[in-house]
Motif scaffolding. Structure first.
Motif, PDB file in Angstrom:
ATOM      1  N   TRP A 215       0.921  -1.127   0.089  1.00  0.00           N
ATOM      2  CA  TRP A 215      -0.043   0.056  -0.121  1.00  0.00           C
ATOM      3  C   TRP A 215       0.889   1.075  -0.028  1.00  0.00           C
ATOM      4  N   VAL A 216       1.034   1.922  -1.173  1.00  0.00           N
ATOM      5  CA  VAL A 216       1.776   3.074  -1.157  1.00  0.00           C
ATOM      6  C   VAL A 216       1.194   4.178  -0.606  1.00  0.00           C
ATOM      7  N   ARG A 217       1.731   4.851   0.294  1.00  0.00           N
ATOM      8  CA  ARG A 217       1.187   5.874   1.111  1.00  0.00           C
ATOM      9  C   ARG A 217       1.947   7.252   0.742  1.00  0.00           C
ATOM     10  N   ILE A 246       3.768  -6.790   8.274  1.00  0.00           N
ATOM     11  CA  ILE A 246       5.134  -7.257   8.540  1.00  0.00           C
ATOM     12  C   ILE A 246       6.151  -6.150   8.412  1.00  0.00           C
ATOM     13  N   GLY A 247       5.986  -5.058   7.972  1.00  0.00           N
ATOM     14  CA  GLY A 247       6.871  -3.980   7.790  1.00  0.00           C
ATOM     15  C   GLY A 247       6.584  -3.011   6.563  1.00  0.00           C
ATOM     16  N   MET A 248       7.641  -2.660   6.130  1.00  0.00           N
ATOM     17  CA  MET A 248       7.594  -1.554   4.810  1.00  0.00           C
ATOM     18  C   MET A 248       8.691  -1.298   4.106  1.00  0.00           C
ATOM     19  N   PHE A 249       8.656  -0.873   3.123  1.00  0.00           N
ATOM     20  CA  PHE A 249       9.968  -0.210   2.207  1.00  0.00           C
ATOM     21  C   PHE A 249       9.631   1.084   1.728  1.00  0.00           C
ATOM     22  N   ARG A 250      10.818   1.665   1.183  1.00  0.00           N
ATOM     23  CA  ARG A 250      10.882   3.084   0.657  1.00  0.00           C
ATOM     24  C   ARG A 250      10.697   3.020  -0.833  1.00  0.00           C
ATOM     25  N   GLY A 253      10.679   8.152  -2.109  1.00  0.00           N
ATOM     26  CA  GLY A 253      10.516   9.194  -1.375  1.00  0.00           C
ATOM     27  C   GLY A 253       9.282   8.876  -0.448  1.00  0.00           C
ATOM     28  N   VAL A 254       8.664   7.699  -0.745  1.00  0.00           N
ATOM     29  CA  VAL A 254       7.478   7.646   0.325  1.00  0.00           C
ATOM     30  C   VAL A 254       7.500   6.133   0.869  1.00  0.00           C
ATOM     31  N   LEU A 255       6.685   5.854   1.910  1.00  0.00           N
ATOM     32  CA  LEU A 255       6.659   4.534   2.457  1.00  0.00           C
ATOM     33  C   LEU A 255       5.460   3.479   1.775  1.00  0.00           C
ATOM     34  N   VAL A 256       5.647   2.342   2.005  1.00  0.00           N
ATOM     35  CA  VAL A 256       4.933   1.386   1.274  1.00  0.00           C
ATOM     36  C   VAL A 256       5.026   0.145   2.432  1.00  0.00           C
ATOM     37  N   PRO A 257       3.749   0.270   3.395  1.00  0.00           N
ATOM     38  CA  PRO A 257       3.478  -0.518   4.266  1.00  0.00           C
ATOM     39  C   PRO A 257       3.198  -1.976   3.497  1.00  0.00           C
ATOM     40  N   LEU A 302       8.366  -0.999  13.810  1.00  0.00           N
ATOM     41  CA  LEU A 302       7.953  -0.739  12.397  1.00  0.00           C
ATOM     42  C   LEU A 302       8.931  -0.034  11.514  1.00  0.00           C
ATOM     43  N   ALA A 303       9.888   0.773  12.112  1.00  0.00           N
ATOM     44  CA  ALA A 303      10.917   1.576  11.466  1.00  0.00           C
ATOM     45  C   ALA A 303      12.003   0.652  11.065  1.00  0.00           C
ATOM     46  N   SER A 304      12.163  -0.233  11.980  1.00  0.00           N
ATOM     47  CA  SER A 304      13.484  -1.435  11.610  1.00  0.00           C
ATOM     48  C   SER A 304      13.109  -2.549  10.692  1.00  0.00           C
ATOM     49  N   ARG A 305      11.737  -2.679  10.523  1.00  0.00           N
ATOM     50  CA  ARG A 305      11.361  -3.784   9.581  1.00  0.00           C
ATOM     51  C   ARG A 305      11.246  -3.231   7.898  1.00  0.00           C
ATOM     52  N   GLN A 306      12.440  -3.048   7.637  1.00  0.00           N
ATOM     53  CA  GLN A 306      12.502  -2.710   6.157  1.00  0.00           C
ATOM     54  C   GLN A 306      12.447  -3.799   5.209  1.00  0.00           C
ATOM     55  N   LEU A 307      11.658  -4.041   4.329  1.00  0.00           N
ATOM     56  CA  LEU A 307      11.405  -5.125   3.413  1.00  0.00           C
ATOM     57  C   LEU A 307      11.803  -5.063   2.017  1.00  0.00           C
TER      58      LEU A 307
END
Length: 310
Positions: A215-217, A246-250, A253-257, A302-307
Motif C-alpha cells: 500500500w503506497v502512502r 510485517i513491515g514496509m519499504f521506501r 520518497g514515500v513509504l509502502v507498508p 516498524l521503522a526497523s522492519r525494512q522489506l
C-alpha cells in the motif's frame, strides 16, 4: 584483514570533517558517498528524492513502476492529440515504442539511472512524440535539464491491471508465433495482482503460497510512522484473521507498508477491511499528541522492519 588494519581503516573513514566512502552521502540521495558525490563522476545533476511529487496519482505511479507486473493507463499529453499509453513493462523492457499506427507506448519499469525518473520519462516521451512510427525510443545519455513528467501530462490515471502481458500484442500480427512464445514466458513470471477498489494505491498480490498487500502512502514519513505506530499498539492494524503488518519499504520518497495474509485469503476478502483501515488511518494521521511509551516502541519496531517483497 587483521584487527589493527581494520581499526586503521575505520579511523581513515571517520576523519573529522570528512565523509567516509561507505557512509551515506550528505546530499540525501540514500546512496553511499563513494557511489554518489564521492565518485569520480559525481552524482547525477538532476537527482530527485521524490520524483513524482505533485502528480495527482503519485502513489499509484510508484506502484506501477516498482512492483505491479502488468498494468496500463492512457496519458493525456498537454498540447497534443497523440494517443499515449503508459505501461508498466514493454517487450524487451523498452523505454518507449511508437506503434505503426502512431500510438506511443511509454514504459515505466526502466532504470535509466540518470537521477530523476520523472525527467527521464519526460525525455523519452518527448523523443517518442517526434519519432517515426515503428520506432523504439530510449535514452543513450543523461537528458540533462528539461521538463519533467509533471510538466507534460494532464489529468488522473485510469489504471487497468492486467492478468498478464497480452496487451503487448494489441493490433499486431504474429505470423510465426514469436510474440506468442514471448507472451507465454512473460505471463508465467507475472504474479497475480489486484488493485483494490475504493482505496488508492493498495495492491494485493500472491507469490507462490504467500499473499501480500502493498500500500503506497503519500504522507510524510514521520507522520505516517506515528499513525501506524498508534494503530499497531492499539491492535487496530490487523485486516483479517491471521494477517499482520510485517513491515514496509521506501520507494521514490514515500513509504509502502506491507501486510501478509494466510494463503487463500484473496483480494476480495481484504477490500472492505482495507477501506475501513484507510478511514481510521486518515483520522489517526491528524493526531499530533506525543506517542506513549508503547507507541514509541511500536514505532521503533516498524521503522526497523525494512522489506523487499518481489
Amino acid at each position: 584483514m587483521g584487527k589493527k588494519s581494520r581499526v586503521k581503516a575505520r579511523s581513515v573513514e571517520s576523519t573529522p570533517g570528512e565523509v567516509g566512502p561507505r557512509q551515506p552521502c550528505p546530499c540525501g540521495s540514500g546512496r553511499r558517498y563513494k557511489s554518489c558525490h564521492g565518485s569520480a563522476s559525481g552524482a547525477p545533476a538532476t537527482w530527485s528524492a521524490r520524483p513524482f511529487e505533485g502528480l495527482p496519482d503519485e502513489a499509484d505511479l510508484i506502484a506501477l513502476r516498482e512492483f505491479v507486473p502488468a498494468a496500463t493507463a492512457p496519458l493525456k499529453v498537454k498540447g497534443s492529440d497523440r494517443t499515449v499509453k503508459l505501461a508498466t513493462l514493454l517487450p524487451g523492457a523498452a523505454p518507449a515504442l511508437v506503434r505503426d499506427n502512431g500510438t506511443i507506448w511509454l514504459g515505466l519499469q526502466v532504470q535509466h539511472a540518470y537521477g530523476d525518473p520523472s525527467r527521464d520519462l519526460a525525455a523519452v516521451l518527448e523523443l517518442a512524440l517526434e519519432a517515426e512510427p515503428g520506432t523504439l525510443v530510449g535514452l543513450t545519455a543523461d537528458p540533462g535539464d528539461g521538463p519533467r513528467l509533471q510538466d507534460l501530462i494532464d489529468g488522473d490515471l485510469d489504471i487497468t491491471v492486467h492478468d498478464g502481458f497480452d496487451y503487448w500484442a494489441e493490433d499486431l500480427d504474429d505470423p510465426d508465433g514469436s510474440m506468442a512464445a514471448v507472451l507465454e514466458q512473460a505471463n508465467a513470471a507475472a504474479s497475480p495482482t489486484v488493485r483494490l477498489d475504493g482505496v488508492g494505491s493498495a495492491y494485493w498480490t500472491a507469490m507462490g503460497e504467500r499473499e501480500f498487500l502493498r500500500w503506497v502512502r503519500p504522507e510524510d514519513e514521520d507522520t505516517l510512522l506515528d499513525a501506524l505506530a498508534r494503530l499497531h499498539a492499539a491492535g487496530k492494524d490487523t485486516l483479517v484473521d491471521g494477517g499482520r503488518l510485517i513491515g514496509m519499504f521506501r520507494a521514490h520518497g514515500v513509504l509502502v507498508p506491507v501486510w501478509e495474509f494466510p494463503f487463500g485469503t484473496g483480494a476480495e476478502a481484504i477490500a472492505g477491511p482495507v477501506a475501513e483501515l484507510d478511514a481510521l488511518l486518515t483520522e489517526t494521521l491528524a493526531d499530533t499528541s506525543p506517542l506513549s511509551t508503547e507507541e514509541r516502541a511500536s514505532r521503533a519496531g516498524l521503522a526497523s522492519r525494512q522489506l523487499t517483497v518481489r
